[in-house]
Design a protein around this motif. Sequence first.
Motif, PDB file in Angstrom:
ATOM      1  N   GLY A 143      32.360   7.644  -2.044  1.00 32.63           N
ATOM      2  CA  GLY A 143      33.334   7.348  -1.012  1.00 32.63           C
ATOM      3  C   GLY A 143      33.325   5.872  -0.669  1.00 32.63           C
ATOM      4  O   GLY A 143      32.965   5.031  -1.494  1.00 32.63           O
ATOM      5  N   ASP A 144      33.690   5.564   0.546  1.00 35.14           N
ATOM      6  CA  ASP A 144      33.744   4.180   1.003  1.00 35.14           C
ATOM      7  C   ASP A 144      32.344   3.599   1.165  1.00 35.14           C
ATOM      8  O   ASP A 144      31.382   4.320   1.479  1.00 35.14           O
ATOM      9  CB  ASP A 144      34.483   4.086   2.337  1.00 35.14           C
ATOM     10  N   VAL A 145      32.245   2.282   0.971  1.00 32.82           N
ATOM     11  CA  VAL A 145      30.991   1.558   1.171  1.00 32.82           C
ATOM     12  C   VAL A 145      31.207   0.556   2.301  1.00 32.82           C
ATOM     13  O   VAL A 145      32.165  -0.227   2.282  1.00 32.82           O
ATOM     14  CB  VAL A 145      30.541   0.822  -0.100  1.00 32.82           C
ATOM     15  N   THR A 146      30.307   0.580   3.291  1.00 33.61           N
ATOM     16  CA  THR A 146      30.412  -0.307   4.451  1.00 33.61           C
ATOM     17  C   THR A 146      29.172  -1.170   4.556  1.00 33.61           C
ATOM     18  O   THR A 146      28.048  -0.657   4.480  1.00 33.61           O
ATOM     19  CB  THR A 146      30.572   0.501   5.751  1.00 33.61           C
ATOM     20  N   ARG A 147      29.371  -2.474   4.730  1.00 36.42           N
ATOM     21  CA  ARG A 147      28.261  -3.386   5.013  1.00 36.42           C
ATOM     22  C   ARG A 147      28.383  -3.808   6.468  1.00 36.42           C
ATOM     23  O   ARG A 147      29.416  -4.320   6.890  1.00 36.42           O
ATOM     24  CB  ARG A 147      28.291  -4.603   4.096  1.00 36.42           C
ATOM     25  N   GLY A 174      26.106  11.079   3.444  1.00 34.32           N
ATOM     26  CA  GLY A 174      26.043   9.934   2.547  1.00 34.32           C
ATOM     27  C   GLY A 174      24.660   9.332   2.534  1.00 34.32           C
ATOM     28  O   GLY A 174      23.667  10.059   2.680  1.00 34.32           O
ATOM     29  N   CYS A 175      24.570   8.013   2.393  1.00 33.21           N
ATOM     30  CA  CYS A 175      23.254   7.382   2.427  1.00 33.21           C
ATOM     31  C   CYS A 175      23.344   5.968   2.990  1.00 33.21           C
ATOM     32  O   CYS A 175      24.349   5.269   2.831  1.00 33.21           O
ATOM     33  CB  CYS A 175      22.599   7.371   1.042  1.00 33.21           C
ATOM     34  N   PHE A 176      22.282   5.573   3.682  1.00 30.30           N
ATOM     35  CA  PHE A 176      22.105   4.210   4.156  1.00 30.30           C
ATOM     36  C   PHE A 176      21.167   3.484   3.200  1.00 30.30           C
ATOM     37  O   PHE A 176      20.172   4.068   2.732  1.00 30.30           O
ATOM     38  CB  PHE A 176      21.486   4.181   5.554  1.00 30.30           C
ATOM     39  N   VAL A 177      21.463   2.223   2.929  1.00 30.72           N
ATOM     40  CA  VAL A 177      20.599   1.382   2.110  1.00 30.72           C
ATOM     41  C   VAL A 177      20.274   0.134   2.910  1.00 30.72           C
ATOM     42  O   VAL A 177      21.176  -0.632   3.275  1.00 30.72           O
ATOM     43  CB  VAL A 177      21.263   0.992   0.773  1.00 30.72           C
ATOM     44  N   ALA A 178      18.986  -0.081   3.200  1.00 33.83           N
ATOM     45  CA  ALA A 178      18.546  -1.244   3.955  1.00 33.83           C
ATOM     46  C   ALA A 178      17.726  -2.152   3.061  1.00 33.83           C
ATOM     47  O   ALA A 178      16.793  -1.701   2.391  1.00 33.83           O
ATOM     48  CB  ALA A 178      17.707  -0.810   5.164  1.00 33.83           C
ATOM     49  N   ASP A 179      18.093  -3.419   3.037  1.00 27.56           N
ATOM     50  CA  ASP A 179      17.305  -4.447   2.355  1.00 27.56           C
ATOM     51  C   ASP A 179      16.591  -5.228   3.449  1.00 27.56           C
ATOM     52  O   ASP A 179      17.217  -5.999   4.177  1.00 27.56           O
ATOM     53  CB  ASP A 179      18.214  -5.364   1.542  1.00 27.56           C
ATOM     54  N   TYR A 206      26.883   4.192   2.308  1.00 28.37           N
ATOM     55  CA  TYR A 206      27.663   4.772   1.216  1.00 28.37           C
ATOM     56  C   TYR A 206      28.088   6.169   1.651  1.00 28.37           C
ATOM     57  O   TYR A 206      27.255   7.090   1.714  1.00 28.37           O
ATOM     58  CB  TYR A 206      26.829   4.845  -0.064  1.00 28.37           C
ATOM     59  N   ALA A 207      29.356   6.314   1.963  1.00 28.61           N
ATOM     60  CA  ALA A 207      29.852   7.594   2.466  1.00 28.61           C
ATOM     61  C   ALA A 207      30.126   8.562   1.329  1.00 28.61           C
ATOM     62  O   ALA A 207      30.508   8.150   0.220  1.00 28.61           O
ATOM     63  CB  ALA A 207      31.120   7.375   3.284  1.00 28.61           C
TER      64      ALA A 207
END
Length: 340
Positions: A272-276, A237-242, A251-252
């Motif tokens: 897929g699922d989104v985790t914060r 998936g991907c990681f998004v960092a602000d 974001y899986a």
Amino acid sequence: MSRERSLRAGLIGLGSMGRNHARVLHGLEGVELAGVADPVAAADGAPGSVPVFRTVAELVAEGIDYAVVACPTALHEEVALELAAHGVHALIEKPIAPSVRSAGIITRAFAEAGLVAGVGHIERYNPALRELRARLDMGELGDVYQVVTRRQGPFPARIADVGVVYDLATHDIDLTAWLTDSHYASVASATVSRSGRVHEDLVAFVGHLSSGAVTSHLVNWLSPLKERVTIVTGEHGCFVADTLTADLWFYANGSQPTEWEGLRQFRGVSEGDVTRYAIVKREPLLVEHETFRDAVLGKEADIVTLEQATGTVAVAEAVLEAAAKQAGVPVGPVRPVASV
């Protein structure tokens, strides 16, 4: 910390970033801000009753254990060599120097003197990126395919001696190499100057990393939109960092089968699922100072080494060279500087 002698710290440069360093140093546990050196700063520019001196020599004469170098980049070599000659440890603001050659001279001087020295690449201490790095280390993303960063915003009036590559893109170069535990192998870039200054106002560049991942970076100070975003895409998936808000999302890749025949033909990933994540958000500059303080005390501390910072400057030089030539430029690793 209370059982140990307080370290005496000095600060060189009381500009925009220097004032932030002064604020943190003034309240840092186990550290006494003994003085500030700045040839033009007013005495009331330092916090409390901290004395302000006109020269580095006067500051060193106060008896300091280490110094934070926050003067213009063009002066880093001169100041760093003076500190090393007097046995003073140093935390140097990024970038370490305006050239790889200058960075090598600084690195050699501190190595020969046996002193602790580091560089203030503050993004390494951003809570979102530290959490991201930890999750990458645990293998949560699997193989890393790509790192994308966007660093845009209005022109910072504090900058006079460099363009966006040295002032801003060095953040993204360093954090990318750090997150992926690799170095840049090559870069290709384009720059734009629109503000009437000598230096570039915008840079867009791509790169290949030694790990096999690819990178893409957009950096400018021409935009009314301020954003600091890092996206790491990989196997799962991907990681998004602000890094403005120190928020991190994952974001899986989707695992649900699709009944849509047209989409089924595409052999890629699905949503897929989104985790914060809930993250403890401590000030990055404070964490940076705590880390360097511990390094001076001989404790285990993950500071940004001069060699790592020199590698960042090497990439910055290659980015500017590639833009001038309008062609890709190989980078390669920077070898450690051997003591004479």
